[in-house]
Motif scaffolding. Structure first.
Motif, short mmCIF file in Angstrom:
data_model
loop_
_atom_site.label_atom_id
_atom_site.label_comp_id
_atom_site.label_asym_id
_atom_site.label_seq_id
_atom_site.Cartn_x
_atom_site.Cartn_y
_atom_site.Cartn_z
N PHE A 128 -6.26 -25.31 2.76
CA PHE A 128 -6.25 -23.84 2.70
C PHE A 128 -7.11 -23.31 3.84
N SER A 129 -6.68 -22.23 4.47
CA SER A 129 -7.54 -21.52 5.39
C SER A 129 -7.57 -20.06 4.92
N ILE A 130 -8.74 -19.59 4.56
CA ILE A 130 -8.81 -18.25 3.95
C ILE A 130 -8.96 -17.21 5.05
N GLY A 131 -7.97 -16.31 5.12
CA GLY A 131 -7.97 -15.25 6.14
C GLY A 131 -8.58 -14.00 5.53
N THR A 132 -9.90 -13.88 5.69
CA THR A 132 -10.57 -12.76 5.02
C THR A 132 -10.15 -11.40 5.59
N ASN A 133 -9.75 -11.36 6.87
CA ASN A 133 -9.37 -10.05 7.45
C ASN A 133 -8.26 -9.42 6.62
N ASP A 134 -7.24 -10.22 6.32
CA ASP A 134 -6.13 -9.68 5.52
C ASP A 134 -6.44 -9.69 4.03
N LEU A 135 -7.22 -10.69 3.59
CA LEU A 135 -7.53 -10.72 2.15
C LEU A 135 -8.28 -9.44 1.74
N ILE A 136 -9.13 -8.94 2.63
CA ILE A 136 -9.83 -7.68 2.34
C ILE A 136 -8.81 -6.54 2.35
N ALA A 151 -8.85 -25.42 -4.35
CA ALA A 151 -8.70 -26.45 -3.31
C ALA A 151 -9.48 -27.70 -3.71
N LYS A 152 -10.70 -27.49 -4.17
CA LYS A 152 -11.55 -28.63 -4.55
C LYS A 152 -10.92 -29.42 -5.69
N LYS A 153 -10.41 -28.70 -6.68
CA LYS A 153 -9.82 -29.35 -7.85
C LYS A 153 -8.65 -30.25 -7.40
N ALA A 154 -7.91 -29.77 -6.41
CA ALA A 154 -6.75 -30.53 -5.96
C ALA A 154 -7.13 -31.56 -4.88
N GLY A 155 -8.39 -31.54 -4.47
CA GLY A 155 -8.86 -32.51 -3.46
C GLY A 155 -8.36 -32.20 -2.05
N ILE A 156 -8.12 -30.92 -1.74
CA ILE A 156 -7.72 -30.58 -0.37
C ILE A 156 -8.84 -29.79 0.31
N GLU A 157 -8.76 -29.68 1.65
CA GLU A 157 -9.81 -28.99 2.40
C GLU A 157 -9.66 -27.47 2.30
N ASN A 192 -15.27 -26.73 4.00
CA ASN A 192 -15.19 -27.83 4.96
C ASN A 192 -15.34 -27.34 6.40
N ALA A 193 -14.81 -26.14 6.68
CA ALA A 193 -14.85 -25.65 8.06
C ALA A 193 -14.92 -24.13 8.10
N LEU A 194 -15.49 -23.64 9.21
CA LEU A 194 -15.50 -22.20 9.50
C LEU A 194 -14.91 -22.03 10.88
N SER A 195 -13.99 -21.10 11.04
CA SER A 195 -13.41 -20.88 12.36
C SER A 195 -13.65 -19.43 12.76
N MET A 196 -14.14 -19.23 13.98
CA MET A 196 -14.61 -17.89 14.36
C MET A 196 -14.43 -17.61 15.85
N ASN A 197 -14.73 -16.36 16.24
CA ASN A 197 -14.79 -15.98 17.64
C ASN A 197 -15.85 -16.88 18.31
N PRO A 198 -15.50 -17.56 19.42
CA PRO A 198 -16.43 -18.52 20.02
C PRO A 198 -17.84 -17.98 20.27
N ILE A 199 -17.93 -16.68 20.58
CA ILE A 199 -19.23 -16.11 20.90
C ILE A 199 -20.20 -16.18 19.71
N SER A 200 -19.66 -16.24 18.48
CA SER A 200 -20.53 -16.30 17.30
C SER A 200 -21.04 -17.71 17.02
N ILE A 201 -20.43 -18.73 17.65
CA ILE A 201 -20.73 -20.11 17.26
C ILE A 201 -22.21 -20.49 17.43
N PRO A 202 -22.85 -20.20 18.59
CA PRO A 202 -24.24 -20.65 18.74
C PRO A 202 -25.16 -20.14 17.64
N ARG A 203 -25.03 -18.87 17.29
CA ARG A 203 -25.93 -18.31 16.28
C ARG A 203 -25.65 -18.89 14.89
#
Ligand code: PEP
Ligand code: MG
Length: 593
Positions: free
Chosen positions: A454-462, A497-503, A526-537
């Motif tokens: 699963f990848s949760i798209g919060t922009n649209d989920l909101i 996702a956890k119950k089914a053992g998927i990421e 398991n992962a966070l994907s973001m605008n590259p500029i936010s990664i260092p912080r």
């Protein structure tokens, strides 16, 4: 002069202190004239020269931006360049010169007016964006025709300045001489305009939307531009100047520290590892996202391959693009999302009429399941490319199990077809879905049995969860990622996702929000994907917190009834947990004088 303060939008963070230079508007007017038959060819060739010159200018700006490691701005310039390759603009203007026997400026002006009118029939948001592109490209061509020079260092007084301008186009922002322009204040523009995106990506402090400023600032007057708070102070007191000089030094030092540490692991103090990946729109962004420390691509928005062009990219063109992304990232994972067209992203090649409610209409997977040949072309290209790297396929806007099953059937057909053509592909490419509509949250247990992640798209989920249009300014104040309902929806999807053992991952803007990181860790994503500029912080904050504390914070947040209380809790807890450097940066952002 007495001290004056002007408040507006904090557009691009940073502090600039210097002498003000007020720049005149650079409107370009042109003469209309009829031409003789014998001059038509010369006029056409004068126009062609201006087009070639504009192409060279844009290529130069784009190369400069790549060096600055920008992100969204590359895609903007790319869209301008596509306009120049477009028959609608170039061929029509030449036709006007030949048919009406008018000079190139007049012919261009006619074409631009027609083009803008033709966009009136398209979706409103799309039209606004395209109209901006037409305006910019048109202005550049017109400037070339009438010989208006670009903004250059010689237009500026000697020494460093803080520019006060009425309006700057995105490309003008990109061409600002950085050794002379410390920052700029614009009377027009909004925080999400293309010019704003570019000033942030290029790290130029800026404030937009300070109305009627030019008449209120003296040439050469000392000013402090606070791009963190959205404040301009003219003729500051000595005390104010000293305070701001200290803040400025701290800010610069902190930014350096963050960038130096990007290659350290993204792991909490008690050893919880979370993959930090980048969102990407164009393959040109790869060097920048790697330099910012991305451990993979968590979301490649492939619909950008379809925008700003008249035709659709062929299977071959897509295949080459995917291979190049996969090989450049290998062995890191690359999650490629199938096209999310529709909504506010319309391709010229898709013949659909304006829909009354595009966000709830034929968008993303719905469009693909209706336009099977379009979808199959992309899937064929993806599976053929799959042998070249660590590919994962992501489906946008899934709202039912049926849709996943239909896609699986189509994938089966595609694989059979490739096998028949004796083409190689990987049989085990993970297939995931975006969780971005409430029905997917409610069906998460069932959906988790059908897919690999699963990848949760919060922009649209909101947007869909709170019933708030992402692009409607009138309700944008209610668009709050910390609304308890959003948090509960995310929790429900992750638990399934956890119950089914998927990421499970998050790839919406929330993933890069420093305030939300303890929540993400508490959820054990398991992962966070973001605008590259936010990664260092984000990486820096991760390394200074623990999973144990984060779980406690998450539980407390989930028990709260309002966004305000959740945000208050996070501010309190996060400022206590943050490492010294990032904490100072936050305090600085929130509280500078
Ligand atoms: C999202 O909806 O959160 C998302 C990442 O997709 P997009 O912003 O492309 O709609
Ligand atoms: Mg989305």
């Amino acid at each position: 002069m007495r001290m004056r303060r002007f408040h507006s939008h904090a557009t691009s963070p940073g502090i600039a202190i210097g002498r003000a230079h007020c720049m005149e508007s650079r409107g370009s007017s042109f003469a209309r004239s009829w031409i003789k038959d014998s001059d038509v060819e010369d006029e056409v060739s004068r126009f062609r020269t201006s087009v070639q010159k504009a192409k060279d200018q844009l290529a130069h700006i784009q190369a400069k931006m790549c060096r600055y490691q920008g992100h969204d701005q590359i895609k903007i310039i790319e869209s301008y360049r596509m306009f120049l390759q477009d028959d609608m603009l170039v061929a029509t203007t030449i036709k006007h010169i030949q048919q009406f026997k008018i000079n190139a400026e007049w012919a261009l002006d006619k074409t631009l007016s027609h083009l803008k009118l033709s966009f009136l029939n398209v979706n409103e948001e799309y039209f606004r964006e395209r109209q901006q592109d037409v305006d910019y490209v048109g202005r550049r061509l017109m400037d070339n025709l009438i010989g208006m020079p670009d903004l250059t260092p010689s237009d500026l007084p000697p020494g460093e300045v803080v520019l006060i301008v009425h309006d700057l186009s995105p490309a003008e922002v990109a061409s600002l001489p950085r050794d002379k322009v410390l920052g700029f204040v614009m009377e027009g523009g909004g925080e999400t305009s293309h010019s704003a995106i570019i000033s942030r990506a290029l790290d130029i402090p800026a404030i937009f939307g300070v109305k009627e400023l030019c008449g209120q600032i003296e040439e050469g007057e000392t000013v402090i531009l606070d791009g963190i708070k959205g404040l301009l102070i003219a003729s500051p007191s000595r005390r104010e100047l000293d305070q701001y000089r200290t803040i400025q030094q701290k800010y610069i030092a902190l930014e350096h520290i963050l960038l130096e540490e990007i290659h350290l692991p993204a792991e909490t103090k008690d050893g919880f590892r979370i993959h930090i990946e980048a969102n990407m729109e164009l393959a040109e962004e790869i060097p920048s996202l790697l330099q910012h420390g991305a451990e993979g691509i968590g979301l490649y928005r492939t619909e950008y391959l379809f925008l700003n062009r008249l035709d659709e990219p062929s299977e071959e063109e897509q295949y080459e693009n995917y291979v190049s992304v996969l090989t450049k990232l290998a062995p890191r994972p690359v999650t490629i999302r199938t096209i999310d067209l529709g909504g506010d992203k319309l391709a010229v090649s898709q013949p659909y009429e304006t829909q009354i409610n595009p966000a709830l209409g034929l968008r993303a997977i719905r469009l693909c399941l209706r336009e099977i040949p379009l979808f199959k072309t992309q899937l064929r290209a993806l599976f053929r490319a799959s042998t070249q790297g660590n590919l994962r396929i992501l489906l946008p806007m899934i709202s039912s199990v049926d849709e996943v099953r239909q896609v699986r059937k189509i994938i089966k057909d595609v694989k059979r077809d490739l096998a028949a053509r004796e083409m190689k592909f990987r049989d085990d490419v993970p297939l995931g879905i975006m969780i971005e509509v409430p029905s997917a949250v409610f069906m998460a247990n069932e959906l988790a049995k059908e897919v690999d992640f699963f990848s949760i798209g919060t922009n649209d989920l909101i947007q869909y969860g709170l019933a708030i249009d992402r692009v409607n300014e009138l309700v944008s104040h209610m668009y709050n990622p910390f609304h308890p309902a959003v948090l509960r929806m995310i929790k429900q999807a992750v638990t399934a996702a956890k119950k089914a053992g998927i990421e499970a991952a998050i790839c919406g803007e929330l993933a890069g929000d420093p305030l939300a990181i303890t929540l993400m860790v508490g959820l054990e994503l398991n992962a966070l994907s973001m605008n590259p500029i936010s990664i260092p912080r984000v990486k820096k904050i991760l390394r200074s917190i623990t999973k144990r504390q984060s779980i406690e914070i998450l539980e407390e947040a989930l028990s709260l009834p309002s966004a305000e209380e959740i945000e208050k809790l996070l501010r309190k807890k996060t400022s206590h947990l943050l490492p010294g450097d990032v904490k100072k940066l936050h305090i600085l952002e929130a509280q500078n004088p």
